[in-house]
Design a protein around this motif. Structure first.
Motif, PDB file in Angstrom:
ATOM      1  N   GLU A 236      -7.555  37.131 -63.025  1.00 60.57           N
ATOM      2  CA  GLU A 236      -8.219  36.344 -63.233  1.00 60.57           C
ATOM      3  C   GLU A 236      -9.196  35.977 -62.173  1.00 60.57           C
ATOM      4  O   GLU A 236     -10.070  35.269 -62.967  1.00 60.57           O
ATOM      5  CB  GLU A 236      -7.457  34.960 -62.798  1.00 60.57           C
ATOM      6  N   ARG A 237      -9.089  36.181 -61.356  1.00 60.10           N
ATOM      7  CA  ARG A 237     -10.334  35.374 -59.844  1.00 60.10           C
ATOM      8  C   ARG A 237     -11.527  36.395 -60.244  1.00 60.10           C
ATOM      9  O   ARG A 237     -12.561  35.402 -60.261  1.00 60.10           O
ATOM     10  CB  ARG A 237      -9.719  34.800 -59.102  1.00 60.10           C
TER      11      ARG A 237
ATOM     12  N   VAL B 221     -12.806  33.628 -53.567  1.00 61.00           N
ATOM     13  CA  VAL B 221     -13.231  33.646 -54.688  1.00 61.00           C
ATOM     14  C   VAL B 221     -12.350  33.137 -55.537  1.00 61.00           C
ATOM     15  O   VAL B 221     -11.265  33.155 -55.112  1.00 61.00           O
ATOM     16  CB  VAL B 221     -13.632  34.717 -54.923  1.00 61.00           C
ATOM     17  N   ASN B 222     -12.671  31.511 -56.064  1.00 60.66           N
ATOM     18  CA  ASN B 222     -11.456  31.015 -56.894  1.00 60.66           C
ATOM     19  C   ASN B 222     -12.425  30.537 -57.480  1.00 60.66           C
ATOM     20  O   ASN B 222     -13.127  30.665 -58.408  1.00 60.66           O
ATOM     21  CB  ASN B 222     -11.003  30.406 -55.503  1.00 60.66           C
ATOM     22  N   LYS B 223     -11.283  29.777 -57.937  1.00 61.79           N
ATOM     23  CA  LYS B 223     -12.522  28.514 -59.544  1.00 61.79           C
ATOM     24  C   LYS B 223     -13.042  27.961 -59.031  1.00 61.79           C
ATOM     25  O   LYS B 223     -13.642  27.075 -59.969  1.00 61.79           O
ATOM     26  CB  LYS B 223     -10.996  27.339 -60.441  1.00 61.79           C
TER      27      LYS B 223
ATOM     28  N   CYS C 264     -17.136  31.425 -54.728  1.00 65.57           N
ATOM     29  CA  CYS C 264     -17.377  33.033 -55.162  1.00 65.57           C
ATOM     30  C   CYS C 264     -18.257  33.066 -54.176  1.00 65.57           C
ATOM     31  O   CYS C 264     -19.936  33.034 -54.635  1.00 65.57           O
ATOM     32  CB  CYS C 264     -18.116  33.342 -55.881  1.00 65.57           C
TER      33      CYS C 264
ATOM     34  N   ASN D 271      -3.200  36.585 -57.903  1.00 57.28           N
ATOM     35  CA  ASN D 271      -3.879  36.690 -59.529  1.00 57.28           C
ATOM     36  C   ASN D 271      -5.580  37.274 -59.008  1.00 57.28           C
ATOM     37  O   ASN D 271      -6.366  36.957 -60.184  1.00 57.28           O
ATOM     38  CB  ASN D 271      -4.636  34.976 -60.253  1.00 57.28           C
ATOM     39  N   LEU D 272      -5.831  38.067 -58.203  1.00 55.46           N
ATOM     40  CA  LEU D 272      -6.943  38.656 -57.621  1.00 55.46           C
ATOM     41  C   LEU D 272      -7.908  38.888 -58.747  1.00 55.46           C
ATOM     42  O   LEU D 272      -9.248  38.846 -59.401  1.00 55.46           O
ATOM     43  CB  LEU D 272      -6.810  39.767 -55.906  1.00 55.46           C
TER      44      LEU D 272
ATOM     45  N   ARG E 255     -19.175  38.941 -64.410  1.00 52.58           N
ATOM     46  CA  ARG E 255     -18.096  38.438 -65.485  1.00 52.58           C
ATOM     47  C   ARG E 255     -18.096  38.581 -66.470  1.00 52.58           C
ATOM     48  O   ARG E 255     -19.752  39.092 -67.005  1.00 52.58           O
ATOM     49  CB  ARG E 255     -18.287  36.863 -65.649  1.00 52.58           C
TER      50      ARG E 255
ATOM     51  N   ARG F 175     -13.613  36.049 -63.458  1.00 52.80           N
ATOM     52  CA  ARG F 175     -13.671  34.780 -64.034  1.00 52.80           C
ATOM     53  C   ARG F 175     -15.157  34.513 -63.188  1.00 52.80           C
ATOM     54  O   ARG F 175     -15.571  33.941 -63.343  1.00 52.80           O
ATOM     55  CB  ARG F 175     -12.370  33.683 -63.811  1.00 52.80           C
ATOM     56  N   ASN F 176     -15.211  35.208 -62.428  1.00 54.07           N
ATOM     57  CA  ASN F 176     -16.412  34.869 -61.036  1.00 54.07           C
ATOM     58  C   ASN F 176     -17.779  36.135 -61.471  1.00 54.07           C
ATOM     59  O   ASN F 176     -17.333  36.877 -61.939  1.00 54.07           O
ATOM     60  CB  ASN F 176     -16.399  34.481 -60.068  1.00 54.07           C
TER      61      ASN F 176
END
Length: 213
Positions: A129-130, A79-81, A84, A125-126, A141, A133-134
């Motif tokens: 943020e990550r 999972v990142n920007k 997912c 930032n698990l 989210r 945001r998903n």
């Protein structure tokens, strides 16, 4: 991967410990991302395990089609920007693994949900943020940046695994902090584990951040 070992575990639940234990037992392990020193197959270098699994699931039907040189997958989510992926929560994908690999063994690291949630909140930032945001399965989210949210999600995943593998002999859930964890896993997989401990702990990571800061 004639008799694959597939971990259904979540991040920060002991997956790196499991990977290190398997490696010290002589197994070839794919853990989240395939590093260049782990394979001579250039096409696999730096590939996300989940990316490979989904590409092959939809293109050939077998999620492990290109992962045959590995004995075990210890963490498969990503999972990142940009992505997912949570294959361990996908019934269709898991069923396809069973269909193509009848000797598969599924393993779940069932670490205490509160401890796991705390580790997620403190890890990079698990959870900050990550995850929020998903749209993560079971954690859409913007949920995921609070301990109660994470604990509910973690417990739900454990319940999901219990439900779909109820009565199945090729599934084992084990608490990595149980003194008999290594013995349980060894018996389940019929392999010797010469090492069992704790790897990649949140405490180690936080100490590194303090030194770098």
């Amino acid at each position: 991967m004639s008799r694959p070992i597939i971990s259904l575990s979540l991040p920060k639940s002991g997956t790196t410990t499991l990977a290190d234990a398997f490696r010290q037992a002589g197994l070839r392990v794919a853990d989240w991302r395939i590093r260049r020193h782990e394979t001579d197959t250039v096409a696999l270098h730096d590939k996300l395990v989940a990316e490979l699994m989904y590409e092959d699931y939809f293109n050939s039907g077998d999620p492990l089609h290109r992962l045959g040189e590995f004995d075990a997958i210890t963490e498969m989510n990503a999972v990142n920007k940009n992505v997912c992926f949570w294959p361990q929560m996908d019934v269709g994908l898991l069923t396809a693994i069973e269909a193509h690999h009848p000797d598969v063994r599924f393993l779940l690291s069932r670490r205490d949900p509160e401890k796991t949630a705390e580790s997620m909140l403190n890890w990079n930032n698990l959870a900050k943020e990550r995850l929020p945001r998903n749209n993560v399965p079971g954690l859409p989210r913007p949920y995921g940046d609070q301990k109660p949210h994470l604990m509910r999600w973690i417990s739900s995943h454990y319940a999901f695994c219990d439900r779909i593998f109820e009565g199945r002999t090729h599934f084992l859930a084990v608490d990595p902090e149980d003194p008999t964890a290594a013995e349980q896993i060894s018996g389940f997989l019929d392999i010797d584990l010469p090492w069992w401990g704790k790897s990649n702990t949140t405490e180690e990571w936080l100490a590194t951040q303090r030194l770098e800061g």
